[in-house]
Design an enzyme around this catalytic site. Sequence first.
Site, PDB file in Angstrom:
ATOM      1  CG  ASP A  51      -3.219  23.595  21.952  1.00 17.26           C
ATOM      2  OD1 ASP A  51      -2.611  22.944  21.243  1.00 17.26           O
ATOM      3  OD2 ASP A  51      -4.379  24.159  21.656  1.00 17.26           O
ATOM      4  CG  HIS A  53      -3.455  28.675  23.888  1.00 16.57           C
ATOM      5  ND1 HIS A  53      -3.757  29.241  22.542  1.00 16.57           N
ATOM      6  CD2 HIS A  53      -4.046  27.690  23.672  1.00 16.57           C
ATOM      7  CE1 HIS A  53      -4.330  28.410  21.800  1.00 16.57           C
ATOM      8  NE2 HIS A  53      -4.677  27.521  22.274  1.00 16.57           N
ATOM      9  CG  ASN A 111      -5.951  26.505  15.567  1.00 15.48           C
ATOM     10  OD1 ASN A 111      -5.186  26.063  16.583  1.00 15.48           O
ATOM     11  ND2 ASN A 111      -7.272  27.022  15.490  1.00 15.48           N
ATOM     12  CG  HIS A 112      -4.409  30.220  18.405  1.00 12.30           C
ATOM     13  ND1 HIS A 112      -5.290  31.311  18.751  1.00 12.30           N
ATOM     14  CD2 HIS A 112      -5.250  29.083  18.528  1.00 12.30           C
ATOM     15  CE1 HIS A 112      -6.373  30.875  19.079  1.00 12.30           C
ATOM     16  NE2 HIS A 112      -6.525  29.752  19.292  1.00 12.30           N
ATOM     17  CG  HIS A 235      -6.872  21.978  17.128  1.00 10.04           C
ATOM     18  ND1 HIS A 235      -6.817  23.341  17.146  1.00 10.04           N
ATOM     19  CD2 HIS A 235      -7.828  21.329  16.167  1.00 10.04           C
ATOM     20  CE1 HIS A 235      -7.636  23.439  16.153  1.00 10.04           C
ATOM     21  NE2 HIS A 235      -8.296  22.630  15.584  1.00 10.04           N
TER      22      HIS A 235
END
Lengths: 308, 328
Positions: A51, A53, A111-112, A235
């Site tokens: 990730d 982000h 999933n984002h 995740h």
Amino acid sequence: MMDLDKIIASLRDGKHIPEETVFRLCLNSQELLMNEGNVTQVDTPVTICGDIHGQLHDLLTLFEKSGGVEKTRYIFLGDFVDRGFYSLESFLLLLCYKLRYPDRITLIRGNHETRQITKVYGFYDEVVRKYGNSNVWRYCCEVFDYLSLGAIINNSIFCVHGGLSPDMTTVDEIRTIDRKQEVPHEGAMCDLLWSDPEDVDTWSLSPRGAGFLFGKREVDQFLEKNNVELIARAHQLVMEGYKEMFDGGLVTVWSAPNYCYRCGNVAAVLKIDDDLNREYTIFEAVQAQNEVGNAIIPTKKSQMDYFL
Amino acid sequence: MERIIQQTDYDALSCKLAAISVGYLPSSGLQRLSVDLSKKYTEWHRSYLITLKKFSRRAFGKVDKAMRSSFPVMNYGTYLRTVGIDAAILEFLVANEKVQVVNLGCGSDLRMLPLLQMFPHLAYVDIDYNESVELKNSILRESEILRTSLGLSKEDTAKSPFLIDQERYKLAACDLNDITETTRLLDVCTKREIPTIVISECLLCYMHNNESQLLINTIMSKFSHGLWISYDPIGGSQPNDRFGAIMQSNLKESRNLEMPTLMTYNSKEKYASRWSAAPNVIVNDMWEIFNAQIPESERKRLRSLQFLDELEELKVMQTHYILMKAQW
């Protein structure tokens, strides 16, 4: 043709990218991603990243510590956007690299990377703040729909954002999903992006509200059935940057150091060499600085989120 | 510093309003609210926000904006904090016939409203900095449904040292760092022999060590029987734990807010050691409370409200907040 190197330089400096440029970047990216399968084949050596982000400065550190895209092949396991303050720049930088060095970089959907989640977790608001409208967010969401769901390295390592699905237990089945859509709330495509490994005896409900928990038994079965030796996924925040589970049959890689500028964790990337050896590189968060070396508080928010 | 600390109340308020607007709160089960009180709980909080606009558009804007951009991980934390404290209060109220509650650093907290209706023998005192309680007083008197629920008059005509001075509810100004002032206030508005619940919800973390210890000691010796409920962050005591240090630096940088004892009382045990005079002290971090005290039916309800994107982050945060219950 777009001058990708120029856009890359602007992005690295955190400069504003005109809406029209974003539109064309996104369009070109869709053309490129459209031709990829749900599960992309990737050769070694390759560096697996978890990730991101929206932590742009940390993404730049990641490239710096792991060789850089000019010399190294990368797989990014998704969750490029949300939570951090530079989701757009982080995602566009990865798209530019993808367009500039198509064989050097594989992007997997997290999933984002969906309309619904980005509206709750910050990417949508970031775009509206930076552009005054949501157009750029919509262009990016169209790209999300074309991202791969997984990758397979030398037919031996399966890469995915979240984990396994009880509905599909072979890579070949995963190849049959019609992925070009918003991530559904249930079913195999949702599970691949949402599930987590856990010490459970069998498939269990996930506390996240989507996907499943799966245990050693499910992992062993998957590895055997698909003749692979490792599942590499992201995740989940891991304070030490990575975590191997189930006798090394699964690894979680997390690449956002000091997650949300608050958690105090380190980050990691995983390099797989030609003999499938695993080598982890750990890195820490750096504070963004301006030209004279003063710390920039990387936020338009007036404060960090704490309970006060 | 005083103003900076007071402004943390807007954070608490916006967090609570966010949790209410998405449906985390109220929890009719854990807060033991009737259908009618659950409905009112939401209405009271909404009305507090709307009325705040009349007195400070700036504060309203800030709270309203923060409320709209609250992440699920924050909503979970606000939920845990609220129901954790409420459950502790309710347990004591059910076990004791006549009780007084002293809410130290009450800010905009409205938990007295349902409690006063649920427990007819309860007396309740809200205490905070002058500016905070003046705003609260104005809002409680201006909003019709808040005023009605307390049976208040719109104008304050009574001659009293308190902003609100009712038989069962008092709202009073006090600098809790000043122990003489605090003692004098408690002498007039509380009774020594009545079992007493003392609440300090994100209060002690802003105080210096001497002042907070003196406050604890003084209050514990003042009341013969009591339950002290305290909710605060802790810095963390594991060797690689950087949460507390980062928190201090973030808060200092973004708003010049200090938490002087965050790293002194960096574990549950050290935090609770300040109440060592109490024979019965229980301290849990909020992650333990989430796992041990929130029933599965309730967790299922929370899951249905919003997707929680990161459970580990919730764990990291909630292991750095504690709920301490000291009974004497």
